[in-house]
Motif scaffolding. Structure first.
Motif, PDB file in Angstrom:
ATOM      1  N   PRO A 115      56.144  61.893  15.828  1.00 25.15           N
ATOM      2  CA  PRO A 115      55.277  63.083  15.863  1.00 25.15           C
ATOM      3  C   PRO A 115      53.804  62.745  15.635  1.00 25.15           C
ATOM      4  N   LEU A 116      53.547  61.768  14.798  1.00 25.90           N
ATOM      5  CA  LEU A 116      52.170  61.360  14.529  1.00 25.90           C
ATOM      6  C   LEU A 116      51.535  60.742  15.772  1.00 25.90           C
ATOM      7  N   LEU A 117      52.274  59.875  16.460  1.00 23.02           N
ATOM      8  CA  LEU A 117      51.754  59.285  17.697  1.00 23.02           C
ATOM      9  C   LEU A 117      51.534  60.350  18.764  1.00 23.02           C
ATOM     10  N   ARG A 118      52.461  61.278  18.858  1.00 20.41           N
ATOM     11  CA  ARG A 118      52.310  62.351  19.857  1.00 20.41           C
ATOM     12  C   ARG A 118      51.096  63.226  19.556  1.00 20.41           C
ATOM     13  N   LEU A 119      50.879  63.524  18.279  1.00 20.93           N
ATOM     14  CA  LEU A 119      49.699  64.304  17.903  1.00 20.93           C
ATOM     15  C   LEU A 119      48.432  63.560  18.312  1.00 20.93           C
ATOM     16  N   TYR A 120      48.356  62.281  17.969  1.00 23.64           N
ATOM     17  CA  TYR A 120      47.175  61.486  18.324  1.00 23.64           C
ATOM     18  C   TYR A 120      46.978  61.461  19.841  1.00 23.64           C
ATOM     19  N   MET A 121      48.064  61.253  20.572  1.00 18.73           N
ATOM     20  CA  MET A 121      47.961  61.186  22.032  1.00 18.73           C
ATOM     21  C   MET A 121      47.512  62.521  22.623  1.00 18.73           C
ATOM     22  N   SER A 122      47.908  63.629  22.019  1.00 25.74           N
ATOM     23  CA  SER A 122      47.514  64.940  22.539  1.00 25.74           C
ATOM     24  C   SER A 122      46.033  65.227  22.300  1.00 25.74           C
ATOM     25  N   LEU A 123      45.434  64.580  21.312  1.00 26.13           N
ATOM     26  CA  LEU A 123      44.024  64.805  20.990  1.00 26.13           C
ATOM     27  C   LEU A 123      43.075  63.960  21.833  1.00 26.13           C
ATOM     28  N   ARG A 124      43.614  62.965  22.497  1.00 26.12           N
ATOM     29  CA  ARG A 124      42.776  62.039  23.273  1.00 26.12           C
ATOM     30  C   ARG A 124      42.324  62.668  24.593  1.00 26.12           C
ATOM     31  N   PRO A 125      41.098  62.362  25.040  1.00 22.83           N
ATOM     32  CA  PRO A 125      40.697  62.776  26.391  1.00 22.83           C
ATOM     33  C   PRO A 125      41.590  62.067  27.414  1.00 22.83           C
ATOM     34  N   PHE A 131      43.582  53.121  24.336  1.00 19.83           N
ATOM     35  CA  PHE A 131      44.425  53.954  23.487  1.00 19.83           C
ATOM     36  C   PHE A 131      43.705  54.418  22.232  1.00 19.83           C
ATOM     37  N   PHE A 132      43.044  53.509  21.518  1.00 17.51           N
ATOM     38  CA  PHE A 132      42.427  53.863  20.251  1.00 17.51           C
ATOM     39  C   PHE A 132      40.978  54.277  20.449  1.00 17.51           C
ATOM     40  N   LEU A 133      40.699  55.546  20.107  1.00 17.92           N
ATOM     41  CA  LEU A 133      39.372  56.124  20.262  1.00 17.92           C
ATOM     42  C   LEU A 133      38.887  56.652  18.918  1.00 17.92           C
ATOM     43  N   SER A 134      37.580  56.823  18.804  1.00 18.77           N
ATOM     44  CA  SER A 134      36.992  57.388  17.588  1.00 18.77           C
ATOM     45  C   SER A 134      37.293  58.878  17.502  1.00 18.77           C
ATOM     46  N   SER A 142      35.126  59.726  23.513  1.00 13.21           N
ATOM     47  CA  SER A 142      35.398  58.723  24.542  1.00 13.21           C
ATOM     48  C   SER A 142      35.029  57.323  24.068  1.00 13.21           C
ATOM     49  N   GLN A 143      34.508  57.215  22.848  1.00 15.53           N
ATOM     50  CA  GLN A 143      34.117  55.914  22.318  1.00 15.53           C
ATOM     51  C   GLN A 143      35.332  55.157  21.795  1.00 15.53           C
ATOM     52  N   LYS A 148      36.287  46.918  13.647  1.00 12.34           N
ATOM     53  CA  LYS A 148      36.135  47.603  12.366  1.00 12.34           C
ATOM     54  C   LYS A 148      36.200  49.091  12.635  1.00 12.34           C
ATOM     55  N   ILE A 149      37.096  49.763  11.942  1.00 13.01           N
ATOM     56  CA  ILE A 149      37.219  51.211  12.081  1.00 13.01           C
ATOM     57  C   ILE A 149      36.496  51.834  10.902  1.00 13.01           C
ATOM     58  N   CYS A 150      35.405  52.538  11.153  1.00 11.67           N
ATOM     59  CA  CYS A 150      34.626  53.161  10.095  1.00 11.67           C
ATOM     60  C   CYS A 150      34.715  54.671  10.250  1.00 11.67           C
ATOM     61  N   LEU A 151      34.986  55.360   9.160  1.00  8.64           N
ATOM     62  CA  LEU A 151      35.171  56.800   9.244  1.00  8.64           C
ATOM     63  C   LEU A 151      34.099  57.592   8.520  1.00  8.64           C
TER      64      LEU A 151
END
Length: 161
Positions: A115-125, A131-134, A142-143, A148-151
């Motif tokens: 479910p977590l992966l599906r949620l992330y995938m649904s939020l992506r453009p 696959f991994f976007l900010s 789209s970045q 380094k992942i900075c939040l």
């Protein structure tokens, strides 16, 4: 307020089986530690904060299930992931050894990754292949994410992984 706290405690006792209590407490402590590192007070948690936390977890899911190196995670594309309902099959075409590999992501007893992966995938453009976007301002941008992942607002003021 006292009534709400009493109901919350009753709900916790009825929803979390005693044999799962230790696992729950461990995961909750990890989450609280993450909030502390990000200088977020629990009372200030919003959907945006949860999504930022989940974004880090998505990267960890792929690393955990696939034993992926950082470069393999960076190269991962949405087309490398196939959702087959009860399992996701991930193709890692570019590995350090030059040999492609595949791995599966499944829901485990202690952790529901799908479910977590599906949620992330649904939020992506849909137009971005990486696959991994900010995640900023309540949506994925789209970045692409770098090594380094900075939040935080700036790398100097935030925690990076």
């Amino acid at each position: 307020m006292e009534d709400i706290l009493k109901k919350a405690e009753q709900a916790r006792e009825s929803l979390i089986p005693s044999k799962s209590e230790a696992v729950y407490q461990k995961e909750y402590k990890i989450y609280l530690d993450w909030l502390t590192r990000k200088n977020v007070m629990p009372k200030d948690v919003t959907e945006t904060v949860f999504l930022a936390y989940f974004q880090e977890l998505v990267v960890l899911i792929m690393g955990y299930f696939g034993g992926c190196r950082s470069q393999e995670l960076l190269n991962m594309k949405i087309s490398d992931i196939e959702d087959r309902d009860s399992v996701m099959v991930v193709n890692v075409p570019e590995s350090k050894t030059g040999v492609s590999k595949k791995f599966t992501v499944v829901d485990e007893k202690e952790f529901s990754a799908l479910p977590l992966l599906r949620l992330y995938m649904s939020l992506r453009p849909k137009s971005i292949e990486r696959f991994f976007l900010s995640f900023r301002q309540n949506k994925c941008t789209s970045q692409p994410i770098g090594k380094k992942i900075c939040l935080g607002k700036s790398p100097a003021k935030s925690q990076c992984i």
